[in-house]
Design an enzyme around this catalytic site. Structure first.
Site, short mmCIF file in Angstrom:
data_model
loop_
_atom_site.label_atom_id
_atom_site.label_comp_id
_atom_site.label_asym_id
_atom_site.label_seq_id
_atom_site.Cartn_x
_atom_site.Cartn_y
_atom_site.Cartn_z
N GLU B 64 0.84 -1.21 0.00
CA GLU B 64 0.00 0.00 0.00
C GLU B 64 0.87 1.25 0.00
OE1 GLU B 64 -2.06 -0.67 3.78
OE2 GLU B 64 -0.63 0.64 4.79
N HIS B 66 0.36 5.82 1.00
CA HIS B 66 -0.50 6.86 1.59
C HIS B 66 0.34 8.10 1.80
CE1 HIS B 66 1.53 4.85 4.87
NE2 HIS B 66 0.80 3.77 4.73
N HIS B 70 5.52 6.30 7.69
CA HIS B 70 5.74 5.30 8.74
C HIS B 70 7.16 5.44 9.26
CE1 HIS B 70 2.05 3.14 8.23
NE2 HIS B 70 2.36 2.54 7.11
N HIS B 104 4.86 0.14 -0.16
CA HIS B 104 5.66 -0.57 0.86
C HIS B 104 4.95 -1.83 1.32
CE1 HIS B 104 3.03 2.21 3.06
NE2 HIS B 104 3.03 1.34 4.05
N CYS B 118 5.65 0.75 14.83
CA CYS B 118 5.40 1.70 13.75
C CYS B 118 4.78 2.97 14.34
CB CYS B 118 4.49 1.08 12.70
SG CYS B 118 4.09 2.22 11.36
#
Lengths: 154, 154
Positions: B64, B66, B70, B104, B118
């Site tokens: 995914e 975004h 992270h 990732h 995370c």
């Protein structure tokens, strides 16, 4: 935009590629002993920062409070912390929450270092040190007084 | 104000007091395998959240991307990750930065779980899944294609 290294390798001694070992505090008034600071993540796109602190055997962090919170995970070793008036024995991977405006200090056990991750807000206020009166008030609790003398485990 | 527990003890199996083991995703379209999620720190006063994900041997997280970042620290085991077009071999305590809008995925090595912390912003956008075209484009790189087949370590 920040220059970002996507992978930084761990070394054996709780150090990392491209992460500097920093002085713990710039404030000369703060009392502390044998503690180092490494900033693992700090980025303009991140609202939080993740730091690694390591307290050498018998060392301790500054007794302080502030409006911002600490979110702590013990990464290495054992020790004790004071959070408000509570003294807690800490083991590896334990989680500690330091609420706003709460006196706190971390101490390593004699004989092994205490290393911990600490998440904070990137935007945060400066720590406050206790006045002589506040320190005296904290020490009226025998468990807190023993902790502050480095005798929490006895 | 949040109800805060200041000390949550670690258990032997990478679980914690008062921390629920959650399903990894609520999005049914997302492809993943053998991964759990635990939220270690989430608080109205914290701009970041700290989560612990554990991928069972041979499992993997969703591929995914975004806008939010992270900030990852490997807490347990070994594995590989894909960050953009880079496949990286991961050891315990390695640091991984996932920049905004970067494909990732994390994969555990066969034979041992991969557990990682995370840190994310508390306010963040929803993950995006690759279209068939984007997936095909990623797979034109042989190293990426091998990673996505679970063969990064060979």
């Amino acid at each position: 935009m920040d220059e970002r290294t996507i992978h930084r390798r761990a070394h054996n001694d709780y150090r990392w590629d491209d992460v500097a070992e920093l002085p713990y505090k710039e404030d000369d008034r703060a009392l502390f002993k044998s503690i180092t600071r490494q900033v693992l993540f700090s980025d303009s796109e991140l609202a939080g920062e993740l730091r690694y602190f390591e307290v050498a055997p018998g060392g301790f962090s500054t007794l302080e409070r502030h409006e911002h919170m600490h979110a702590v995970l013990i990464l290495r070793g054992r020790g004790h912390c004071l959070i408000g008036h509570d003294v807690k024995a800490l083991q590896t991977r334990d989680l500690v929450t330091v609420p706003p405006m709460t006196w706190h200090q971390f101490r390593a056990t004699e004989g092994e270092p205490l290393g911990f991750l600490c998440m904070v807000n990137a935007r945060r206020d400066k720590p406050q040190l206790p006045s002589a009166e506040e320190l005296a008030r904290l020490k009226t609790d025998p468990a807190v007084a023993a902790f502050l003398r480095g005798r929490a485990s006895i």
